[in-house]
Design an enzyme around this catalytic site. Structure first.
Site, PDB file in Angstrom:
ATOM      1  N   CYS A 239       0.825  -1.220   0.000  1.00 35.99           N
ATOM      2  CA  CYS A 239       0.000   0.000   0.000  1.00 35.99           C
ATOM      3  C   CYS A 239       0.851   1.258   0.000  1.00 35.99           C
ATOM      4  CB  CYS A 239      -0.926   0.013   1.212  1.00 35.99           C
ATOM      5  SG  CYS A 239      -1.820  -1.518   1.428  1.00 35.99           S
TER       6      CYS A 239
ATOM      7  N   HIS B 106      -9.101   3.988  -1.236  1.00 34.36           N
ATOM      8  CA  HIS B 106      -7.739   3.458  -1.115  1.00 34.36           C
ATOM      9  C   HIS B 106      -7.417   2.481  -2.245  1.00 34.36           C
ATOM     10  CE1 HIS B 106      -4.049   2.131   0.553  1.00 34.36           C
ATOM     11  NE2 HIS B 106      -4.487   1.210   1.387  1.00 34.36           N
TER      12      HIS B 106
HETATM   13  N1  COA Z   1     -16.710   2.409   4.232  1.00 34.02           N
HETATM   14  C1  COA Z   1     -17.979   2.820   4.003  1.00 34.02           C
HETATM   15  N2  COA Z   1     -18.861   2.105   3.276  1.00 34.02           N
HETATM   16  C2  COA Z   1     -18.412   0.952   2.753  1.00 34.02           C
HETATM   17  C3  COA Z   1     -17.112   0.470   2.950  1.00 34.02           C
HETATM   18  C4  COA Z   1     -16.252   1.251   3.724  1.00 34.02           C
HETATM   19  N3  COA Z   1     -15.007   0.833   3.949  1.00 34.02           N
HETATM   20  N4  COA Z   1     -16.962  -0.703   2.297  1.00 34.02           N
HETATM   21  C5  COA Z   1     -18.149  -0.944   1.711  1.00 34.02           C
HETATM   22  N5  COA Z   1     -19.016   0.036   1.985  1.00 34.02           N
HETATM   23  C6  COA Z   1     -20.421   0.120   1.578  1.00 34.02           C
HETATM   24  C7  COA Z   1     -20.600  -0.099   0.115  1.00 34.02           C
HETATM   25  O1  COA Z   1     -20.616   1.111  -0.600  1.00 34.02           O
HETATM   26  C8  COA Z   1     -21.950  -0.778   0.069  1.00 34.02           C
HETATM   27  O2  COA Z   1     -22.958   0.205   0.205  1.00 34.02           O
HETATM   28  P1  COA Z   1     -24.329   0.075  -0.620  1.00 34.02           P
HETATM   29  O3  COA Z   1     -24.955  -1.193  -0.130  1.00 34.02           O
HETATM   30  O4  COA Z   1     -25.067   1.322  -0.237  1.00 34.02           O
HETATM   31  O5  COA Z   1     -23.925   0.013  -2.050  1.00 34.02           O
HETATM   32  C9  COA Z   1     -21.981  -1.612   1.347  1.00 34.02           C
HETATM   33  O6  COA Z   1     -21.075  -0.941   2.240  1.00 34.02           O
HETATM   34  C10 COA Z   1     -21.572  -3.049   1.155  1.00 34.02           C
HETATM   35  O7  COA Z   1     -20.404  -3.042   0.346  1.00 34.02           O
HETATM   36  P2  COA Z   1     -19.596  -4.349   0.028  1.00 34.02           P
HETATM   37  O8  COA Z   1     -18.697  -4.058  -1.138  1.00 34.02           O
HETATM   38  O9  COA Z   1     -20.520  -5.536  -0.076  1.00 34.02           O
HETATM   39  O10 COA Z   1     -18.707  -4.502   1.320  1.00 34.02           O
HETATM   40  P3  COA Z   1     -17.859  -5.751   1.731  1.00 34.02           P
HETATM   41  O11 COA Z   1     -18.479  -6.332   2.942  1.00 34.02           O
HETATM   42  O12 COA Z   1     -17.611  -6.649   0.566  1.00 34.02           O
HETATM   43  O13 COA Z   1     -16.461  -5.069   2.100  1.00 34.02           O
HETATM   44  C11 COA Z   1     -14.875  -4.378   3.725  1.00 34.02           C
HETATM   45  C12 COA Z   1     -16.319  -4.270   3.224  1.00 34.02           C
HETATM   46  C13 COA Z   1     -14.708  -3.438   4.904  1.00 34.02           C
HETATM   47  C14 COA Z   1     -14.577  -5.807   4.178  1.00 34.02           C
HETATM   48  C15 COA Z   1     -13.905  -3.991   2.572  1.00 34.02           C
HETATM   49  O14 COA Z   1     -14.179  -2.663   2.165  1.00 34.02           O
HETATM   50  C16 COA Z   1     -12.457  -4.123   2.975  1.00 34.02           C
HETATM   51  O15 COA Z   1     -11.893  -5.217   2.930  1.00 34.02           O
HETATM   52  N6  COA Z   1     -11.808  -3.021   3.352  1.00 34.02           N
HETATM   53  C17 COA Z   1     -10.421  -3.043   3.774  1.00 34.02           C
HETATM   54  C18 COA Z   1      -9.511  -2.872   2.589  1.00 34.02           C
HETATM   55  C19 COA Z   1      -8.071  -3.113   2.967  1.00 34.02           C
HETATM   56  O16 COA Z   1      -7.739  -4.003   3.737  1.00 34.02           O
HETATM   57  N7  COA Z   1      -7.168  -2.340   2.386  1.00 34.02           N
HETATM   58  C20 COA Z   1      -5.763  -2.427   2.634  1.00 34.02           C
HETATM   59  C21 COA Z   1      -5.448  -1.841   3.946  1.00 34.02           C
HETATM   60  S1  COA Z   1      -3.737  -1.744   4.296  1.00 34.02           S
END
Ligand code: COA
Length: 387
Positions: A85, A334
C-alpha cells in the site's frame, strides 16, 4: 543533492469505475498532470509508477511499460515500484531521488490500482499478500484482523475507546464530503459507525477503508527549473523511508509503528523542522486505528493521546494540524498503488491554496505518511510552499 519540487498534479475520481479500464485511469490522471503544467509527453525524462497487485486484480503485469506506452512517453525509462500500500509513496521517493541525484530534470510519478474487478474475498486475499502470507494470511489473518489486534492493544494500554476510533471515520467522511475526487461524499455520525457491523472486533465496516479504483500523478522538476513551468512550485524538503518486520508477531510493540517513527525522525531532520510546524498532513488511515497510530508516531501527539486528540477535534480541518483533508483512505478511498501519490496531490493543492472548500488556511508545511502492509514499510515526505 539538488532541490526537487512538484510542478503539477492530477488524479481521477476515486471509486468504483465499472465504466473505465485500468489503462484509462492511468491516462486520465497522467494527462491531467501534464496539462496542468502545459507539459507534453516529450518533456518527461523518466516515469516511476506505483502499483501493488495488478497481476491479481486485473491479470496485468509490466505496468511501467503499460504506463509509458499509454501516455505516449516512449522510449523513456519507465519503472514500476511495488511496496504494497506504500507503492505510490515509494514511487514518489524514487522519482525524488532520481531528480535530486541530477540524473533527470523532469520525471513523472504515478500510482494506480483497479481493485473492484474481482470479488471481495479475492480482494482480501490479494491485500493479505502485503502482510506475511505464510504466518498471517495462510492462518486466516486478513488486514482488518491485523489492524484489529493493534486496536485492541491500544485500547487496553491507553484506554482508547471505540467511539474515538469512530471519530476518525466521522472526521474523514466530513472532509471527503468536501472533496470532489472522494469515493464517499457522505457525512456519517459516531452512532452510524458504532452501529455498522463488526468486520474484526473492534473494527467495524465504517472503521475500514474501502476497495477502490483510481489513479494519481505528479510531475517532479529540479527546483532551479521549476518556475519555468509554474508560478508556485511546491518543494519536497524531506523524503525518508524505513522498514520493520513483515509479520506483526515479530514487532517490538503493537501500539506503535517503528518504521513510521524512524522515517519521521529522519524526515524532520532533513526538513529542519519539528512536528509542530506541520499545518496539513495526509496520513495512512487504512483503518481508523492506523490514523491514531500515525498521529502519535509522527509526533503530532503524545503516545496514547491520539484517540482523544481526534475526539476533541485537534485534527479537524483548520485545527492544530489538519489531518486527511482529502477524506483520507477512509472516505477518499484506497486504490492501494495510487494512495501515496494521491496524498502528494492533496498536499500540493493545499499548499497552493487550491483546495477550495477543504482549504487549510495559511498552510505552509505539509506532510505525507504512506504505510505498506501492517507497518513493514513507511515512507514520509515533507513539503513546503515556495517563497
Ligand atoms: N466504508 C464505508 N462504506 C463501505 C465500505 C467502507 N469501507 N466498504 C463498503 N461500503 C459500503 C458499500 O458502498 C456498500 O454500500 P451500498 O450497499 O449502499 O452500495 C456496502 O457498504 C456493502 O459493500 P460491500 O462491497 O458488499 O462490502 P464488503 O463487505 O464486501 O467489504 C470491507 C467491506 C470493509 C470488508 C472492505 O471494504 C475491505 O476489505 N476493506 C479493507 C480494505 C483493505 O484491507 N485495504 C488495505 C489496507 S492496508
Amino acid at each position: 543533492m539538488r532541490r526537487v519540487s512538484i510542478i503539477s498534479a492530477g488524479m481521477t475520481k476515486f471509486g468504483e469505475h465499472w465504466e473505465k479500464s485500468f489503462r484509462e485511469l492511468i491516462v486520465e490522471a497522467g494527462v491531467r498532470a501534464l496539462e496542468n503544467a502545459n507539459l507534453e509527453g516529450k518533456d518527461i525524462q523518466a516515469l516511476f509508477g506505483g502499483c501493488m497487485a495488478s497481476g491479481t486484480f486485473i491479470e496485468q503485469e509490466h505496468i511501467g511499460a503499460l504506463m509509458a506506452d499509454q501516455l505516449g512517453l516512449n522510449p523513456i525509462p519507465s519503472i514500476r515500484v511495488e511496496a504494497a500500500c506504500a507503492s505510490g509513496g515509494v514511487a514518489l521517493r524514487m522519482g525524488y531521488l532520481a531528480v535530486a541525484s541530477g540524473a533527470y530534470d523532469i520525471v513523472a510519478v504515478g500510482g494506480v490500482e483497479k481493485m473492484t474487478d474481482i470479488g471481495a474475498e479475492d480482494a482480501a486475499i490479494a491485500l493479505g499478500g502485503a502482510g506475511d502470507q505464510e504466518w498471517e494470511l495462510f492462518n486466516g489473518a486478513t488486514f482488518p484482523a491485523l489492524y484489529a489486534l493493534m486496536a485492541n492493544r491500544h485500547m487496553k494500554e491507553f484506554g482508547t475507546t471505540e467511539e474515538q476510533l469512530a471519530a476518525v471515520a466521522v472526521k474523514n467522511h466530513k472532509h471527503g464530503f468536501l472533496n470532489p475526487y472522494a469515493q464517499f461524499r457522505n457525512e456519517i455520525s459516531v452512532e452510524a459507525v458504532m452501529n455498522s457491523g463488526y468486520v474484526a472486533t473492534p473494527l467495524k465496516l465504517l472503521d475500514c477503508s474501502p476497495i477502490t479504483d483510481g489513479a494519481a500523478a505528479v510531475i517532479l522538476c529540479a527546483s532551479e527549473k521549476a518556475r519555468g513551468f509554474t508560478d508556485l512550485p511546491i518543494e519536497i524538503i524531506a523524503s525518508s523511508q524505513a522498514s520493520d518486520a513483515l509479520a506483526l508477531a515479530s514487532r517490538e510493540k503493537l501500539t506503535e509503528m517503528k518504521a513510521t517513527k524512524i522515517a519521521a525522525a529522519e524526515a524532520f531532520k532533513q526538513a529542519r523542522i519539528d512536528a509542530k510546524k506541520v499545518n496539513v498532513a495526509e496520513v495512512h488511515d487504512c483503518f481508523t486505528i492506523a490514523e491514531i497510530l500515525a498521529i502519535e508516531d509522527l509526533g503530532f501527539f503524545e503516545k496514547g493521546y491520539g484517540g482523544k486528540a481526534v475526539e476533541e477535534g485537534e485534527t479537524a480541518l483548520n485545527s492544530r494540524v489538519s489531518v486527511n483533508t482529502s477524506g483520507g483512505l477512509k472516505a477518499c478511498g484506497h486504490p492501494v498503488g495510487a494512495t501515496g501519490v494521491k496524498q502528494a496531490c492533496e498536499i500540493f493543492w493545499q499548499l497552493r491554496n487550491e483546495a477550495k472548500e477543504r482549504q487549510v488556511k495559511n498552510a505552509e508545511i505539509g506532510l505525507t505518511q504512506n504505510v505498506g502492509g501492517s507497518g513493514a514499510t513507511t515512507v514520509v515526505h515533507v513539503f513546503k510552499r515556495g517563497d
